[in-house]
Structures are given as C-alpha cells and as structure tokens.
Design a protein around this motif. Structure first.
Motif, short mmCIF file in Angstrom:
data_model
loop_
_atom_site.label_atom_id
_atom_site.label_comp_id
_atom_site.label_asym_id
_atom_site.label_seq_id
_atom_site.Cartn_x
_atom_site.Cartn_y
_atom_site.Cartn_z
N ASP A 49 0.75 -13.06 17.83
CA ASP A 49 -0.39 -13.96 18.08
C ASP A 49 -0.18 -15.30 17.36
N VAL A 50 0.27 -15.22 16.10
CA VAL A 50 0.49 -16.46 15.32
C VAL A 50 1.67 -17.23 15.89
N PHE A 51 2.75 -16.53 16.23
CA PHE A 51 3.91 -17.21 16.82
C PHE A 51 3.53 -17.95 18.10
N ALA A 52 2.65 -17.35 18.89
CA ALA A 52 2.24 -17.98 20.15
C ALA A 52 1.56 -19.32 19.91
N LYS A 53 0.92 -19.46 18.74
CA LYS A 53 0.22 -20.70 18.41
C LYS A 53 1.10 -21.72 17.68
N THR A 54 2.20 -21.26 17.11
CA THR A 54 2.93 -22.13 16.18
C THR A 54 4.40 -22.36 16.52
N GLU B 193 -2.33 -18.26 9.35
CA GLU B 193 -1.88 -18.75 10.65
C GLU B 193 -0.54 -19.48 10.59
N HIS B 194 0.19 -19.37 9.50
CA HIS B 194 1.49 -20.02 9.37
C HIS B 194 2.58 -19.09 9.91
N TYR B 195 3.57 -19.69 10.57
CA TYR B 195 4.62 -18.85 11.16
C TYR B 195 5.42 -18.10 10.10
N GLY B 196 5.51 -18.66 8.89
CA GLY B 196 6.21 -17.96 7.81
C GLY B 196 5.47 -16.69 7.40
N THR B 197 4.15 -16.75 7.39
CA THR B 197 3.35 -15.56 7.12
C THR B 197 3.57 -14.51 8.21
N ALA B 198 3.59 -14.96 9.46
CA ALA B 198 3.82 -14.04 10.58
C ALA B 198 5.21 -13.43 10.51
N TYR B 199 6.20 -14.22 10.11
CA TYR B 199 7.56 -13.70 9.98
C TYR B 199 7.60 -12.55 8.97
N PRO C 18 7.78 -22.42 19.63
CA PRO C 18 8.13 -22.47 21.05
C PRO C 18 8.21 -21.05 21.63
N PRO C 19 7.93 -20.88 22.93
CA PRO C 19 7.87 -19.54 23.52
C PRO C 19 9.15 -18.71 23.36
N ASP C 20 10.31 -19.37 23.39
CA ASP C 20 11.56 -18.63 23.33
C ASP C 20 12.23 -18.69 21.96
N HIS C 21 11.44 -18.92 20.93
CA HIS C 21 11.97 -18.92 19.57
C HIS C 21 12.48 -17.53 19.21
N GLN C 22 13.53 -17.49 18.38
CA GLN C 22 14.13 -16.20 18.02
C GLN C 22 13.14 -15.27 17.30
N TYR C 23 12.19 -15.82 16.55
CA TYR C 23 11.21 -14.98 15.87
C TYR C 23 10.35 -14.23 16.91
N VAL C 24 10.02 -14.93 17.99
CA VAL C 24 9.22 -14.30 19.05
C VAL C 24 10.02 -13.18 19.71
N ALA C 25 11.24 -13.49 20.10
CA ALA C 25 12.08 -12.50 20.78
C ALA C 25 12.33 -11.28 19.90
N SER C 26 12.59 -11.52 18.61
CA SER C 26 12.87 -10.42 17.69
C SER C 26 11.65 -9.53 17.48
N SER C 27 10.48 -10.14 17.29
CA SER C 27 9.27 -9.35 17.07
C SER C 27 8.87 -8.61 18.34
N GLU C 28 9.08 -9.23 19.48
CA GLU C 28 8.78 -8.58 20.75
C GLU C 28 9.67 -7.34 20.93
N TYR C 29 10.94 -7.49 20.59
CA TYR C 29 11.86 -6.35 20.68
C TYR C 29 11.42 -5.22 19.75
N LEU C 30 11.07 -5.58 18.51
CA LEU C 30 10.66 -4.56 17.56
C LEU C 30 9.38 -3.87 18.00
N LEU C 31 8.43 -4.63 18.57
CA LEU C 31 7.21 -4.02 19.07
C LEU C 31 7.52 -3.08 20.22
N GLY C 32 8.46 -3.46 21.07
CA GLY C 32 8.88 -2.56 22.14
C GLY C 32 9.42 -1.25 21.59
#
Length: 201
Positions: free
Chosen positions: A154-159, A121-127, A161-175
């Motif tokens: 899922d892990v980023f959502a828990k760990t 559940e660590h953001y580094g693991t999710a990265y 901020p919503p607009d963190h670059q890791y979230v945006a980047s992973s969302e783009y890649l999933l798209g």
C-alpha cells in the motif's frame, strides 16, 4: 571520502577485492584524522562492513556493523533512519548466521526507528515491513507476514514507481505467503504480477 565512494563503485562492478582494499584505506585515514563519532568515519566503517558481507566474511561484517551501530546510536540517537539502516544490515548478518529470532528483534528495532524518524508512509518504513515479513515467513508466521506485506505494498503504491524492485519483490513474497496458506488463485495472480514487473523493470 573519495576512496569510500570509489569502494562503493567497485562493489557495484563486483570487484570486491579492490572494494575491500579501498574501503580499508578510507577507514585507516579516518582513524588517524577524525574522532570516533565523526559522521564520515562512521560511514566508512559501515561501507567496509558492507564489503565484508558481500565477500561472505560474516564474522568481520558483524563486528564492523556493530561498531558502526554503537557510534551511530551515540551520534544520532536510537530513533534515526541511519540507525535503522544499520540494524537492518546487522539483521541480514544474523539471518546468514541462522540466528533468526535475533534477526527478527533487530528488524523490529529498525522498523521502529524508521517509523519514528520517517513516518509510517515512507517507502523505507515499508521496505523494513517487507524485510520483517520475510523473517516471519521463515518462521511459518504467515498471517503476520501477509499483513506486513499488504501494508508495505500500500505504501509502495503511493511512494514508488509501479515497477520498482521493492514492489516486485514484496509482491513475490506475498505470493509465496498466500501459496503457503493454500490461497492458490490469489497467489498465482501475485506471482505472475511480480514476474511481469521484473520483466518491465
């Protein structure tokens, strides 16, 4: 130690020539004053490798990352986040070299090290899951990539901020992964969401 920190600041300013010169000076001082397994000496090696990579000096970056990695494994063991970070950096080198299977192997090792040391559940693991997904995408392995990215988000959502670059980047890649699978509606939603996060961030 101060020189090494200055090198990082110079890298952030895109003054890579100065960053390399300063990082080399730091490495030289440590080589003359500290044993090979001193943590600060190893970190100085890692930072010089980062500068080499940023300057496109891939062969030199690879050699310095490998040197740092060998020392880190002896000092910290195979399953530490520090080792995981260097494995991830070396995987980036292998991608630039076009050695995709080796990059995948290194990233899986990095992910295993982070999972063991920091937990699932660590953001580094999710990265690192996101990094592995990117490699899977390059190989056309979209189902595994999608699974990894959804888990990471899922892990980023828990760990994070919503607009963190890791979230945006992973969302783009999933798209992009969904687009490749012809899941157009879901892909569009994710890509637009990623765009908006980047704008807000």
């Amino acid at each position: 130690a101060i020189l090494s920190d200055i090198s990082v600041a110079q890298s952030w300013r895109d003054d890579l020539e100065s960053a390399e010169r300063t990082a080399r000076e730091a490495v030289g001082i440590y080589e003359n004053t500290k044993p090979p397994l001193h943590p600060d000496r190893i970190m100085a090696d890692y930072r010089l490798a980062e500068v080499f990579f940023q300057r496109g000096r891939i062969t030199e970056a690879s050699a310095m990352y490998e040197r740092a990695l060998a020392s880190q494994k002896l000092l910290y063991g195979e399953s530490s986040s520090t080792v995981g970070d260097t494995l991830d950096s070396l995987a980036r080198v292998r991608l630039v070299q076009g050695r995709v299977p080796e990059a995948e192997k290194l990233t899986r090792e990095a992910l295993a090290a982070y999972t063991a040391s920091r937990g699932e559940e660590h953001y580094g693991t999710a990265y690192l899951q996101s990094s592995l997904a990117q490699i899977m995408t390059r190989q056309g392995k979209y189902i595994e990539a999608e699974h990894l990215l959804r888990r990471a988000l899922d892990v980023f959502a828990k760990t994070l901020p919503p607009d963190h670059q890791y979230v945006a980047s992973s969302e783009y890649l999933l798209g992009e992964v969904l687009l490749a699978q012809n899941k157009l509606v879901d892909a569009e939603s994710l890509l637009l969401g990623s765009r908006d996060r980047w704008k807000r961030g």
